[in-house]
Design an enzyme around this catalytic site. Structure first.
Site, PDB file in Angstrom:
ATOM      1  N   THR A 162      53.203  69.797 103.681  1.00 38.73           N
ATOM      2  CA  THR A 162      52.018  70.834 103.744  1.00 38.73           C
ATOM      3  C   THR A 162      51.028  70.721 102.814  1.00 38.73           C
ATOM      4  O   THR A 162      49.933  71.314 102.822  1.00 38.73           O
ATOM      5  CB  THR A 162      52.702  72.179 103.584  1.00 38.73           C
ATOM      6  N   SER A 181      61.899  54.916  75.360  1.00 43.99           N
ATOM      7  CA  SER A 181      62.681  55.574  76.204  1.00 43.99           C
ATOM      8  C   SER A 181      64.318  55.191  75.876  1.00 43.99           C
ATOM      9  O   SER A 181      64.878  54.053  76.085  1.00 43.99           O
ATOM     10  CB  SER A 181      62.528  55.383  77.791  1.00 43.99           C
ATOM     11  N   ASP A 199      54.719  68.701  92.136  1.00 38.49           N
ATOM     12  CA  ASP A 199      55.712  68.077  91.144  1.00 38.49           C
ATOM     13  C   ASP A 199      55.276  68.574  89.850  1.00 38.49           C
ATOM     14  O   ASP A 199      56.217  69.278  88.969  1.00 38.49           O
ATOM     15  CB  ASP A 199      55.934  66.683  91.402  1.00 38.49           C
ATOM     16  N   GLY A 253      64.124  61.734  94.208  1.00 37.66           N
ATOM     17  CA  GLY A 253      63.196  62.707  94.849  1.00 37.66           C
ATOM     18  C   GLY A 253      63.150  64.216  93.947  1.00 37.66           C
ATOM     19  O   GLY A 253      62.739  65.119  94.771  1.00 37.66           O
TER      20      GLY A 253
HETATM   21  P1  ADP Z   1      61.124  60.418  90.981  1.00 33.93           P
HETATM   22  O1  ADP Z   1      59.761  61.074  90.318  1.00 33.93           O
HETATM   23  O2  ADP Z   1      61.601  60.956  92.469  1.00 33.93           O
HETATM   24  O3  ADP Z   1      62.177  60.363  90.151  1.00 33.93           O
HETATM   25  P2  ADP Z   1      59.548  58.160  90.710  1.00 33.93           P
HETATM   26  O4  ADP Z   1      59.562  56.662  91.333  1.00 33.93           O
HETATM   27  O5  ADP Z   1      58.403  58.687  91.040  1.00 33.93           O
HETATM   28  O6  ADP Z   1      60.955  58.916  91.215  1.00 33.93           O
HETATM   29  O7  ADP Z   1      59.581  57.817  89.160  1.00 33.93           O
HETATM   30  C1  ADP Z   1      60.631  57.256  88.585  1.00 33.93           C
HETATM   31  C2  ADP Z   1      59.947  56.279  87.644  1.00 33.93           C
HETATM   32  O8  ADP Z   1      59.779  57.197  86.460  1.00 33.93           O
HETATM   33  C3  ADP Z   1      61.070  55.399  87.032  1.00 33.93           C
HETATM   34  O9  ADP Z   1      61.033  54.119  87.721  1.00 33.93           O
HETATM   35  C4  ADP Z   1      60.537  55.222  85.484  1.00 33.93           C
HETATM   36  O10 ADP Z   1      59.362  54.143  85.566  1.00 33.93           O
HETATM   37  C5  ADP Z   1      59.929  56.640  85.245  1.00 33.93           C
HETATM   38  N1  ADP Z   1      61.019  57.488  84.429  1.00 33.93           N
HETATM   39  C6  ADP Z   1      61.822  58.246  84.879  1.00 33.93           C
HETATM   40  N2  ADP Z   1      62.691  58.772  83.854  1.00 33.93           N
HETATM   41  C7  ADP Z   1      62.405  57.994  82.932  1.00 33.93           C
HETATM   42  C8  ADP Z   1      63.168  57.802  81.818  1.00 33.93           C
HETATM   43  N3  ADP Z   1      64.106  58.820  81.362  1.00 33.93           N
HETATM   44  N4  ADP Z   1      62.789  56.729  80.951  1.00 33.93           N
HETATM   45  C9  ADP Z   1      61.849  56.096  81.366  1.00 33.93           C
HETATM   46  N5  ADP Z   1      61.127  56.176  82.503  1.00 33.93           N
HETATM   47  C10 ADP Z   1      61.296  56.852  83.322  1.00 33.93           C
HETATM   48 MG    MG Z   2      57.979  60.724  90.946  1.00 35.19          MG
END
Ligand code: ADP
Ligand code: MG
Length: 380
Positions: free
Chosen positions: A32, A64, A169, A121
């Site tokens: 939406t 990280s 988000d 997600g």
């Molecule tokens: P979602 O937001 O649904 O979890 P996305 O593909 O949008 O999936 O985002 C995931 C990406 O965000 C990971 O591939 C990484 O690049 C980044 N990310 C998420 N959490 C971490 C973390 N704890 N440390 C480093 N990168 C992270």
């Molecule tokens: Mg995402």
């Protein structure tokens, strides 16, 4: 080891502060947002934590704990959108958009650690962006509001990382409050906190991460989006938001393409379901939203056609074993589903879902309760 200790070990000094920003789940209102309609996310108890200090020499150092490896070192005046910096693109993108917007961010050391499951997600990416944005806002005294931080974080993901996400988000992560869901109008971005205190009502909301991620997802999203735009065009309106629910039957009669008709029916009816859920929650009738969630799932499955066998199995099994309602949440073709249930039934339902997945030969799902939690905040 906490992020504060991790930071000290990496960079040799204590951080100036530690911030947290949560992941989110969407209660109702799917596909939406780009139709300028309504969504209703709430924040998860899972957060990205970042320990951060300022720098004055133009250097940006990122690390990280979850990825490990060496410190990523960049220069703030040399940040280029869509260069392949991997996970570091998310925090680097935030620095970039802040500077583009004229804010004097002259560098930072950042170390993060997150409990938000990635790629399920649940917006681990937004958590990462928002925690970075809030930390820099506080450290550099930028005075930006939460909705503004959310917009900048979204721009970082759209323009710098290159992912065309809506603003839901980041808004959920930046603006949520404990015990509430956010009613967000994606047209003017106005938002209202809707009471959603599950524990006080003896209820639980389970998130079921199916661990499925279909490659099909990206193209299908673009196809649904184009179909919605086509529907609005044929109906002579700018966005499907402009079609009143009462006028839906007549509008459907005017659409000749069966596929476009299904998409329009989903979007307009889901906007209407958001309104119904808001009214029920405002009235304190939390249990009554269950059937609305399940109705939303049927619409996503049959009209938008973005579900998958695993998501359907979660919803079917949950409802057959006593849940009040359930639906897939997010972009579809995998990811997570949500289940609303009496707290006393949570274990029975969880077990039933796990057994059903085992019997179907699917990967064991991850099931966890998600209390509507606080948005981004400074911890120390
Ligand atoms: P979602 O937001 O649904 O979890 P996305 O593909 O949008 O999936 O985002 C995931 C990406 O965000 C990971 O591939 C990484 O690049 C980044 N990310 C998420 N959490 C971490 C973390 N704890 N440390 C480093 N990168 C992270
Ligand atoms: Mg995402």
């Amino acid at each position: 080891m906490g992020v504060r200790e991790g930071f000290a070990q990496l960079y040799g000094t204590a951080p100036e502060g530690v911030w947290a920003a949560p992941g989110r789940v969407n209660l109702i209102g799917e596909y939406t947002d780009f139709n300028e309609g309504f969504v209703m996310p709430f924040a998860l108890p899972h957060t990205a934590l970042a320990a951060v200090s300022r720098r004055t020499d133009g250097v940006l150092r990122l690390h990280s704990a979850d990825i490990g490896g060496p410190i990523v070192e960049l220069r703030v005046d040399e940040l280029e959108p869509r260069t392949d910096t991997g996970w570091a693109a998310y925090p680097a993108g935030v620095v970039h958009v802040l500077r583009e917007a004229g804010h004097p961010v002259t560098g930072a050391d950042l170390h993060l650690s997150s409990t938000v499951p990635t790629g399920a997600g649940l917006s681990s990416s937004a958590a990462l962006e928002v925690v970075t944005a809030l930390a820099l806002n506080d450290l550099y005294g930028l005075g930006l509001t939460r909705p503004r931080l959310a917009r900048l974080a979204q721009r970082a993901e759209n323009d710098f990382v290159g992912v065309p996400c809506g603003v839901m988000d980041q808004t959920a992560s930046a603006c949520a409050t404990e015990g509430h869901a956010l009613h967000l109008d994606c047209r003017d971005l106005s938002l209202r906190q809707i009471p959603f205190d599950l524990a006080a009502h003896g209820l639980v909301l389970l998130v079921v991460d199916t661990r499925v991620k279909h490659a099909l997802g990206d193209g299908a999203y673009a196809e649904r989006r184009a179909g919605c735009e086509e529907g609005a065009r044929q109906l002579g309106i700018r966005h499907l938001r402009d079609l009143a629910y009462e006028d839906l039957p007549a509008a459907l009669g005017r659409l000749t393409d069966e596929r476009v008709r299904r998409y329009v029916r989903h979007v307009v009816s889901d906007d209407h379901r958001v309104g119904r859920v808001v009214a029920l929650l405002d009235a304190g009738e939390v249990r009554a939203i269950g059937p609305v969630l399940t109705e939303g799932h049927r619409s996503l499955r049959d009209d938008l056609r973005i579900s998958c066998p695993e998501l359907d199995l979660v919803v079917g099994t949950a409802n057959a074993s006593g849940a009040l309602g359930a639906r897939m949440t997010g972009g579809g073709f995998g990811g997570s589903a949500i289940v609303l249930a009496e707290a006393a039934d949570a274990d029975t339902i969880t077990k039933a879902i796990e057994e059903a997945f085992a019997a179907a030969g699917f990967t064991t799902p991850r099931v966890f309760p998600a209390a509507p939690s606080a948005g981004a905040r400074r911890l120390s």
